[in-house]
Design a protein around this motif. Sequence first.
Motif, PDB file in Angstrom:
ATOM      1  N   LEU A 154      -8.931 -29.436  -5.963  1.00 33.54           N
ATOM      2  CA  LEU A 154      -8.770 -30.358  -5.130  1.00 33.54           C
ATOM      3  C   LEU A 154     -10.144 -31.277  -4.810  1.00 33.54           C
ATOM      4  O   LEU A 154     -10.191 -31.937  -4.082  1.00 33.54           O
ATOM      5  N   ALA A 155     -11.187 -30.929  -5.709  1.00 31.43           N
ATOM      6  CA  ALA A 155     -12.569 -31.693  -5.589  1.00 31.43           C
ATOM      7  C   ALA A 155     -12.334 -33.306  -5.616  1.00 31.43           C
ATOM      8  O   ALA A 155     -13.046 -33.813  -4.877  1.00 31.43           O
ATOM      9  N   PRO A 156     -11.210 -33.548  -6.350  1.00 34.76           N
ATOM     10  CA  PRO A 156     -11.225 -35.166  -6.194  1.00 34.76           C
ATOM     11  C   PRO A 156     -10.804 -35.785  -4.862  1.00 34.76           C
ATOM     12  O   PRO A 156     -11.325 -36.710  -4.538  1.00 34.76           O
ATOM     13  N   LEU A 157     -10.372 -34.703  -3.966  1.00 35.24           N
ATOM     14  CA  LEU A 157      -9.904 -35.326  -2.475  1.00 35.24           C
ATOM     15  C   LEU A 157     -11.435 -35.151  -1.715  1.00 35.24           C
ATOM     16  O   LEU A 157     -11.457 -34.082  -0.968  1.00 35.24           O
ATOM     17  N   GLN A 158     -12.448 -35.778  -1.704  1.00 33.11           N
ATOM     18  CA  GLN A 158     -13.559 -35.701  -1.103  1.00 33.11           C
ATOM     19  C   GLN A 158     -13.712 -35.558   0.477  1.00 33.11           C
ATOM     20  O   GLN A 158     -14.408 -34.942   1.031  1.00 33.11           O
ATOM     21  N   PHE A 159     -12.709 -36.035   0.813  1.00 35.03           N
ATOM     22  CA  PHE A 159     -12.473 -36.150   2.542  1.00 35.03           C
ATOM     23  C   PHE A 159     -12.522 -34.677   2.982  1.00 35.03           C
ATOM     24  O   PHE A 159     -12.908 -34.351   4.191  1.00 35.03           O
ATOM     25  N   ILE A 160     -12.050 -33.905   2.263  1.00 32.81           N
ATOM     26  CA  ILE A 160     -11.613 -32.229   2.575  1.00 32.81           C
ATOM     27  C   ILE A 160     -13.166 -31.541   2.909  1.00 32.81           C
ATOM     28  O   ILE A 160     -13.106 -30.992   3.974  1.00 32.81           O
ATOM     29  N   ALA A 161     -13.855 -32.010   2.364  1.00 31.00           N
ATOM     30  CA  ALA A 161     -15.417 -31.412   2.641  1.00 31.00           C
ATOM     31  C   ALA A 161     -15.720 -31.916   3.934  1.00 31.00           C
ATOM     32  O   ALA A 161     -16.560 -31.240   4.517  1.00 31.00           O
ATOM     33  N   ASN A 162     -15.396 -32.829   4.645  1.00 31.61           N
ATOM     34  CA  ASN A 162     -15.763 -33.389   5.967  1.00 31.61           C
ATOM     35  C   ASN A 162     -14.796 -32.884   7.219  1.00 31.61           C
ATOM     36  O   ASN A 162     -15.144 -33.265   8.207  1.00 31.61           O
ATOM     37  N   LEU A 163     -13.848 -31.983   6.824  1.00 31.65           N
ATOM     38  CA  LEU A 163     -13.032 -31.419   7.858  1.00 31.65           C
ATOM     39  C   LEU A 163     -13.534 -30.100   8.313  1.00 31.65           C
ATOM     40  O   LEU A 163     -14.081 -29.410   7.856  1.00 31.65           O
ATOM     41  N   PRO A 164     -13.392 -30.018   9.667  1.00 33.90           N
ATOM     42  CA  PRO A 164     -13.856 -28.650  10.236  1.00 33.90           C
ATOM     43  C   PRO A 164     -13.009 -27.556   9.623  1.00 33.90           C
ATOM     44  O   PRO A 164     -11.963 -27.733   9.718  1.00 33.90           O
ATOM     45  N   ASP A 165     -13.946 -26.325   9.427  1.00 38.25           N
ATOM     46  CA  ASP A 165     -13.117 -25.184   9.195  1.00 38.25           C
ATOM     47  C   ASP A 165     -13.068 -23.877  10.077  1.00 38.25           C
ATOM     48  O   ASP A 165     -12.757 -22.963   9.814  1.00 38.25           O
ATOM     49  N   ALA A 166     -13.660 -24.280  11.446  1.00 42.46           N
ATOM     50  CA  ALA A 166     -13.631 -23.324  12.599  1.00 42.46           C
ATOM     51  C   ALA A 166     -13.469 -24.222  13.676  1.00 42.46           C
ATOM     52  O   ALA A 166     -13.607 -25.213  13.819  1.00 42.46           O
ATOM     53  N   PHE A 167     -12.467 -23.388  14.729  1.00 42.89           N
ATOM     54  CA  PHE A 167     -12.182 -24.100  15.909  1.00 42.89           C
ATOM     55  C   PHE A 167     -13.257 -24.654  16.624  1.00 42.89           C
ATOM     56  O   PHE A 167     -14.479 -23.822  17.010  1.00 42.89           O
TER      57      PHE A 167
END
Length: 116
Positions: free
Chosen positions: A16-29
């Motif tokens: 999923l690395a081509p979906l770069q927007f995922i890196a900007n998502l929070p992974d903790a509440f």
Amino acid sequence: MDVYKLVFELKRTETLAPLQFIANLPDAFDPGTDFHYCWQKAVGSYNYGSEEKRVLLTLGNELGRSDIPGQLAVIEALQEDIAATERHRTDELHKKARLYRSVGTLFGVMAGILVI
């Protein structure tokens, strides 16, 4: 699995690395942060096609809003949309490829005429 665990797993998935927007998502509440707003902001910060952006935004808006069967139904509908978008993009590619081949031939003929 809540949305934050899902984002954590998405970030770890190399395919999923081509979906770069995922890196900007929070992974903790974080109580002061709206996950759906972060998703919209992350998708909006990249230049995706209008159809692709609509699918991503719909997915982000539905994650965590209903029960599992409801989310699965939305995902199935989005899979159909993705398949239709893929067919549309493939058709566009074939049309543009024919156009560029024709333009190349035309320029070749023009160059031949100029040489004569």
